[in-house]
Design a protein around this motif. Sequence first.
Motif, PDB file in Angstrom:
ATOM      1  N   ARG A   9     -31.243 -55.389 -10.833  1.00 23.58           N
ATOM      2  CA  ARG A   9     -30.324 -56.519 -10.941  1.00 23.58           C
ATOM      3  C   ARG A   9     -29.065 -56.222 -10.159  1.00 23.58           C
ATOM      4  N   CYS A  10     -28.716 -57.129  -9.263  1.00 20.58           N
ATOM      5  CA  CYS A  10     -27.502 -57.007  -8.473  1.00 20.58           C
ATOM      6  C   CYS A  10     -27.073 -58.419  -8.088  1.00 20.58           C
ATOM      7  N   SER A  11     -25.983 -58.536  -7.395  1.00 21.23           N
ATOM      8  CA  SER A  11     -25.523 -59.837  -6.931  1.00 21.23           C
ATOM      9  C   SER A  11     -26.477 -60.370  -5.867  1.00 21.23           C
ATOM     10  N   LEU A  12     -26.767 -61.652  -5.957  1.00 24.93           N
ATOM     11  CA  LEU A  12     -27.598 -62.266  -4.919  1.00 24.93           C
ATOM     12  C   LEU A  12     -26.817 -62.488  -3.627  1.00 24.93           C
ATOM     13  N   LEU A  13     -25.533 -62.171  -3.643  1.00 21.86           N
ATOM     14  CA  LEU A  13     -24.743 -62.192  -2.411  1.00 21.86           C
ATOM     15  C   LEU A  13     -24.980 -60.933  -1.586  1.00 21.86           C
ATOM     16  N   ASP A  14     -25.567 -59.920  -2.206  1.00 21.79           N
ATOM     17  CA  ASP A  14     -25.917 -58.687  -1.503  1.00 21.79           C
ATOM     18  C   ASP A  14     -27.134 -58.970  -0.631  1.00 21.79           C
ATOM     19  N   LEU A  16     -39.397 -59.765  -8.620  1.00 20.18           N
ATOM     20  CA  LEU A  16     -38.687 -60.826  -9.346  1.00 20.18           C
ATOM     21  C   LEU A  16     -38.733 -60.618 -10.852  1.00 20.18           C
ATOM     22  N   VAL A  17     -39.885 -60.189 -11.369  1.00 16.35           N
ATOM     23  CA  VAL A  17     -39.985 -59.922 -12.808  1.00 16.35           C
ATOM     24  C   VAL A  17     -38.992 -58.826 -13.203  1.00 16.35           C
ATOM     25  N   GLU A  18     -38.942 -57.769 -12.415  1.00 14.41           N
ATOM     26  CA  GLU A  18     -38.000 -56.680 -12.699  1.00 14.41           C
ATOM     27  C   GLU A  18     -36.563 -57.190 -12.632  1.00 14.41           C
ATOM     28  N   PHE A  19     -36.231 -57.912 -11.596  1.00 14.22           N
ATOM     29  CA  PHE A  19     -34.879 -58.427 -11.379  1.00 14.22           C
ATOM     30  C   PHE A  19     -34.446 -59.356 -12.513  1.00 14.22           C
ATOM     31  N   LEU A  20     -35.331 -60.248 -12.917  1.00 19.85           N
ATOM     32  CA  LEU A  20     -34.968 -61.266 -13.908  1.00 19.85           C
ATOM     33  C   LEU A  20     -34.963 -60.758 -15.346  1.00 19.85           C
ATOM     34  N   PHE A  21     -35.908 -59.897 -15.696  1.00 22.54           N
ATOM     35  CA  PHE A  21     -36.104 -59.551 -17.098  1.00 22.54           C
ATOM     36  C   PHE A  21     -35.662 -58.147 -17.507  1.00 22.54           C
ATOM     37  N   PHE A  22     -35.339 -57.296 -16.538  1.00 21.11           N
ATOM     38  CA  PHE A  22     -34.951 -55.919 -16.858  1.00 21.11           C
ATOM     39  C   PHE A  22     -33.674 -55.546 -16.120  1.00 21.11           C
ATOM     40  N   PRO A  23     -32.541 -56.117 -16.551  1.00 19.47           N
ATOM     41  CA  PRO A  23     -31.291 -55.915 -15.803  1.00 19.47           C
ATOM     42  C   PRO A  23     -30.800 -54.475 -15.762  1.00 19.47           C
ATOM     43  N   GLY A  24     -31.189 -53.634 -16.705  1.00 16.51           N
ATOM     44  CA  GLY A  24     -30.695 -52.262 -16.728  1.00 16.51           C
ATOM     45  C   GLY A  24     -31.622 -51.250 -16.096  1.00 16.51           C
ATOM     46  N   CYS A  25     -32.691 -51.701 -15.458  1.00 18.40           N
ATOM     47  CA  CYS A  25     -33.697 -50.784 -14.904  1.00 18.40           C
ATOM     48  C   CYS A  25     -33.904 -51.045 -13.420  1.00 18.40           C
ATOM     49  N   ALA A  26     -34.437 -50.041 -12.752  1.00 23.43           N
ATOM     50  CA  ALA A  26     -34.829 -50.178 -11.350  1.00 23.43           C
ATOM     51  C   ALA A  26     -36.336 -49.957 -11.250  1.00 23.43           C
ATOM     52  N   LEU A  27     -36.938 -50.607 -10.278  1.00 23.47           N
ATOM     53  CA  LEU A  27     -38.386 -50.493 -10.059  1.00 23.47           C
ATOM     54  C   LEU A  27     -38.634 -50.043  -8.633  1.00 23.47           C
ATOM     55  N   LEU A  28     -39.509 -49.068  -8.471  1.00 23.09           N
ATOM     56  CA  LEU A  28     -39.941 -48.666  -7.140  1.00 23.09           C
ATOM     57  C   LEU A  28     -41.359 -48.139  -7.234  1.00 23.09           C
ATOM     58  N   GLY A  29     -42.058 -48.218  -6.117  1.00 23.59           N
ATOM     59  CA  GLY A  29     -43.424 -47.715  -6.052  1.00 23.59           C
ATOM     60  C   GLY A  29     -44.438 -48.820  -5.833  1.00 23.59           C
ATOM     61  N   GLY A  60     -29.755 -38.320   0.968  1.00 21.99           N
ATOM     62  CA  GLY A  60     -29.325 -37.975  -0.380  1.00 21.99           C
ATOM     63  C   GLY A  60     -29.702 -39.028  -1.416  1.00 21.99           C
ATOM     64  N   GLY A  61     -30.792 -39.713  -1.180  1.00 19.58           N
ATOM     65  CA  GLY A  61     -31.273 -40.724  -2.121  1.00 19.58           C
ATOM     66  C   GLY A  61     -30.753 -42.130  -1.864  1.00 19.58           C
ATOM     67  N   TRP A  62     -29.857 -42.284  -0.900  1.00 22.14           N
ATOM     68  CA  TRP A  62     -29.260 -43.600  -0.638  1.00 22.14           C
ATOM     69  C   TRP A  62     -30.315 -44.640  -0.278  1.00 22.14           C
ATOM     70  N   THR A  63     -31.232 -44.303   0.620  1.00 16.13           N
ATOM     71  CA  THR A  63     -32.214 -45.304   1.062  1.00 16.13           C
ATOM     72  C   THR A  63     -33.125 -45.746  -0.081  1.00 16.13           C
ATOM     73  N   THR A  64     -33.529 -44.820  -0.914  1.00 16.43           N
ATOM     74  CA  THR A  64     -34.395 -45.202  -2.032  1.00 16.43           C
ATOM     75  C   THR A  64     -33.635 -46.092  -3.007  1.00 16.43           C
ATOM     76  N   ARG A  65     -32.395 -45.737  -3.316  1.00 13.87           N
ATOM     77  CA  ARG A  65     -31.595 -46.554  -4.242  1.00 13.87           C
ATOM     78  C   ARG A  65     -31.260 -47.916  -3.655  1.00 13.87           C
ATOM     79  N   HIS A  66     -30.895 -47.988  -2.393  1.00 12.17           N
ATOM     80  CA  HIS A  66     -30.369 -49.230  -1.823  1.00 12.17           C
ATOM     81  C   HIS A  66     -31.373 -50.065  -1.043  1.00 12.17           C
ATOM     82  N   LEU A  67     -32.507 -49.488  -0.650  1.00  9.61           N
ATOM     83  CA  LEU A  67     -33.501 -50.244   0.111  1.00  9.61           C
ATOM     84  C   LEU A  67     -34.851 -50.335  -0.592  1.00  9.61           C
TER      85      LEU A  67
END
Length: 185
Positions: A41-46, A102-115, A29-36
């Motif tokens: 941007r998320c906690s680095l404790l994850d 890293l660029v996505e994580f650091l500079f675009f906190p409200g977006c997700a990147l895949l592909g 149901g989309g879990w793997t794409t969202r979470h893997l």
Amino acid sequence: MKRISYNAPLTLTFALIALLTLPLDALTGGWTTRHLFSVYRCSLLDPLAYFRFLGHVLGHSGLSHYMSNMTLLLLVGPPLEEKYGSRPLLLCIGATALATGLVEFLFFPGCALLGASGVVFMMIVLSSFTGAERGTIPLTLILVVILYLGGEVAAGLAGPDNVSQLAHIVGGLCGIASGYVLREK
């Protein structure tokens, strides 16, 4: 009788693993794409955050996204793998995945990147180095940078869309760096 050869093991394996993420996405149901297979941007404790820095290049938003990336990857990947070898190309792919993640994580906190488009752009730019000699700048490199990367800069300035032009630009810069590093070896 002719037999089919697995002529570019890294490129083919990458394409097959990325393909397997699509039914996995549907089954979960989309879990793997969202979470893997998306970096955001998320906690680095994850603990999954660190996997996502590399794994996002395997995820795609659907079959058409996958097809557009893999068509180019399968076109430029095998000659690069033949010229440079699987291990050096894997290192280039990993460095590109990490850089774009890293660029996505650091500079675009409200977006997700895949592909894999950052990896594809790296390969396109790297392919322009294949016939280059030391001490020269290949004209093909200049043209690729103007056409592909220039087009991405222009598209990014034109307005937002669902395509990460910055990932393409970072991938292209990784291709330039990889070309110079591999050429020296």
